[in-house]
Enzyme design. Structure first.
Site, mmCIF file in Angstrom:
data_model
loop_
_atom_site.group_PDB
_atom_site.id
_atom_site.type_symbol
_atom_site.label_atom_id
_atom_site.label_comp_id
_atom_site.label_asym_id
_atom_site.label_seq_id
_atom_site.Cartn_x
_atom_site.Cartn_y
_atom_site.Cartn_z
ATOM 1 N N ASN A 1 23.419 31.122 52.288
ATOM 2 C CA ASN A 1 23.029 32.353 52.649
ATOM 3 C C ASN A 1 24.750 33.302 52.798
ATOM 4 O O ASN A 1 24.830 33.670 53.746
ATOM 5 C CB ASN A 1 22.509 32.430 54.004
ATOM 6 C CG ASN A 1 21.971 33.914 54.131
ATOM 7 O OD1 ASN A 1 22.270 34.392 55.249
ATOM 8 N ND2 ASN A 1 21.166 34.286 53.127
ATOM 9 N N LEU A 2 25.186 33.264 51.636
ATOM 10 C CA LEU A 2 26.469 33.718 51.585
ATOM 11 C C LEU A 2 26.785 35.273 51.693
ATOM 12 O O LEU A 2 26.180 35.748 51.261
ATOM 13 C CB LEU A 2 27.308 33.368 50.503
ATOM 14 C CG LEU A 2 27.237 31.652 50.199
ATOM 15 C CD1 LEU A 2 27.860 31.539 48.796
ATOM 16 C CD2 LEU A 2 27.761 30.864 51.009
ATOM 17 N N HIS A 3 27.846 35.441 52.463
ATOM 18 C CA HIS A 3 28.013 36.908 52.507
ATOM 19 C C HIS A 3 29.458 37.099 52.412
ATOM 20 O O HIS A 3 30.291 36.202 51.867
ATOM 21 C CB HIS A 3 27.734 37.350 54.265
ATOM 22 C CG HIS A 3 28.280 36.300 55.042
ATOM 23 N ND1 HIS A 3 29.759 36.337 55.473
ATOM 24 C CD2 HIS A 3 27.722 35.713 56.015
ATOM 25 C CE1 HIS A 3 29.865 35.577 56.489
ATOM 26 N NE2 HIS A 3 28.730 35.155 56.719
ATOM 27 N N HIS B 1 32.249 34.541 53.681
ATOM 28 C CA HIS B 1 32.409 33.290 52.645
ATOM 29 C C HIS B 1 32.980 33.477 51.390
ATOM 30 O O HIS B 1 34.018 32.717 50.967
ATOM 31 C CB HIS B 1 31.063 32.805 52.309
ATOM 32 C CG HIS B 1 30.157 32.364 53.532
ATOM 33 N ND1 HIS B 1 29.023 33.037 53.831
ATOM 34 C CD2 HIS B 1 30.305 31.478 54.307
ATOM 35 C CE1 HIS B 1 28.311 32.434 55.049
ATOM 36 N NE2 HIS B 1 29.158 31.290 55.108
ATOM 37 N N LEU C 1 30.444 39.292 60.363
ATOM 38 C CA LEU C 1 29.645 38.897 59.487
ATOM 39 C C LEU C 1 29.079 37.548 59.599
ATOM 40 O O LEU C 1 29.887 36.827 59.994
ATOM 41 C CB LEU C 1 30.075 39.061 57.846
ATOM 42 C CG LEU C 1 30.661 40.589 57.066
ATOM 43 C CD1 LEU C 1 30.752 40.561 55.856
ATOM 44 C CD2 LEU C 1 29.410 41.523 57.691
#
Ligand code: PAF
Length: 274
Positions: A28-30, A33, A180
Site C-alpha cells: 500500500n505504497l505512498h 515509501h 503519510l
C-alpha cells in the site's frame, strides 16, 4: 523489475548484483515509501524492495485482515521508482512452518508503542531479521515515522553484528502536515480534516521546548487534553531522549516527541525531533 516470491529464486536473482540496498514494506505504497526507494539508489548497486504483511507484528484485535493490499498498483510504483527486484513472499514462502524462534528485543519493546501493542516489536524484529537473511543486503532503509521501530532494528543490527547499514529516511508529509501512512486511508473525510492536529501539537511542543520550557509533563498533558477535546483517544504523547527513548536526563540531550492517538477507529502515530 523482477518479482520473486520464493526465497530460493530471490537468492539466485541477487547473486553478483553488487551492493544490495533493501527497503522492506507491507505494501500500500505512498510517497513516503517511494522516497525511501529513491534514496536507496544512492547507497548501492541493486535496490530490492519487499512487500509482506507480517501477521506476527499484529495483535489479535488489530487490522491484519483489513490492512490495505494493493499489489498491482504497488508494483507499478516500484517499477516507476527504478526498483530492481521485488521480494513478495506469500505467508507460506516466509513461514512454511509456524515460526517458533523469535527475535526478542529488550525493554524498549515494552515502552511507548510497545506498551499498547504487546508483541509488536518482537514480530517486527523477527520478520526483519528473516527478510535480512533472505535478501542479505549491505544497507537497509526504514522511515523515521516509525521511530521506535527504526531504533529497535538499528539496535538489533548492532548487537547481532549484522553487516548492514541501517539508514533512516525522513517522514514525508501531506501539505497540511499529516505524516503519510497506509492507515490514513481508513480516515473518513471529517477525520482526515482533523488528523493534522497531531502534527500541529508536536510542532507546538517542540517550539515550547526550544523556547526553554522545562515542564515536560505539563506540555504532554496539555496536548493530550486538546486531542481529547477534539474527539481523539490518546495512547501517549511523550517527550523522550533520542538515544534510548527514555525520559530525558536533562533538557540538554537531543529529544524526540512521540505520539500515538486514535481518531475514530484509526490509530495514527507521529514524532518530531527536537
Ligand atoms: O514498517 C513496516 O512497514 C513494517 O513494520 C516492516 C518493517 C516492513 C516489517 O514488517
Amino acid at each position: 523489475m523482477q518479482i520473486h516470491a520464493a526465497i530460493a529464486d530471490l537468492r539466485a536473482a541477487l547473486k553478483n548484483r553488487g551492493r544490495i540496498v533493501f527497503v522492506p514494506t507491507m505494501g500500500n505504497l505512498h510517497a513516503g515509501h517511494i522516497s525511501l526507494m529513491t534514496q536507496a539508489r544512492a547507497h548501492g548497486d541493486t535496490v530490492v524492495a519487499s512487500i509482506f504483511v507480517n501477521r506476527l507484528q499484529f495483535g489479535p484485535n488489530e487490522d491484519f485482515d483489513k490492512y490495505p493490499r494493493t499489489f498491482q498498483a504497488d508494483c507499478e510504483k516500484l517499477d516507476a521508482a527504478g526498483v530492481d527486484v521485488l521480494f513478495a513472499p506469500t505467508e507460506t514462502d516466509l513461514y512454511p512452518e509456524a515460526q517458533a524462534y523469535f527475535v526478542e528485543p529488550p525493554a524498549i519493546q515494552n515502552i511507548l508503542d510497545g506498551e499498547f501493542r504487546p508483541g509488536h516489536f518482537r514480530g517486527v524484529a523477527t520478520v526483519v531479521s528473516k527478510l535480512f537473511n533472505c535478501v542479505q543486503p549491505a544497507a537497509a532503509l526504514f522511515g523515521k515515522k516509525d521511530y521506535q521501530q527504526l531504533m529497535v532494528i538499528r539496535n538489533m543490527a548492532r548487537q547481532m553484528a549484522l553487516p548492514i547499514d541501517i539508514i533512516g529516511g525522513d517522514t514525508v508529509r501531506a501539505d497540511d502536515g499529516l505524516a503519510l501512512s497506509s492507515r490514513n486511508g481508513y480516515l473518513s473525510d471529517t477525520e482526515r480534516a482533523e488528523a493534522p492536529r497531531l502534527y500541529r501539537l508536536l510542532t507546538h511542543i517542540r517550539s515550547a521546548l526550544l523556547a526553554g520550557h522545562t515542564d515536560d509533563a505539563a506540555l504532554e498533558n496539555a496536548a493530550c487534553a486538546e486531542l481529547t477535546a477534539h474527539g481523539w483517544q490518546t495512547d501517549y504523547i511523550a517527550i523522550r531522549q533520542q538515544s534510548d527513548l527514555n525520559p530525558p536526563a536533562s533538557a540538554l540531550v537531543p529529544r524526540v516527541i512521540l505520539a500515538a492517538s486514535r481518531l475514530g477507529k484509526t490509530r495514527l502515530i507521529d514524532n518530531i525531533e527536537v
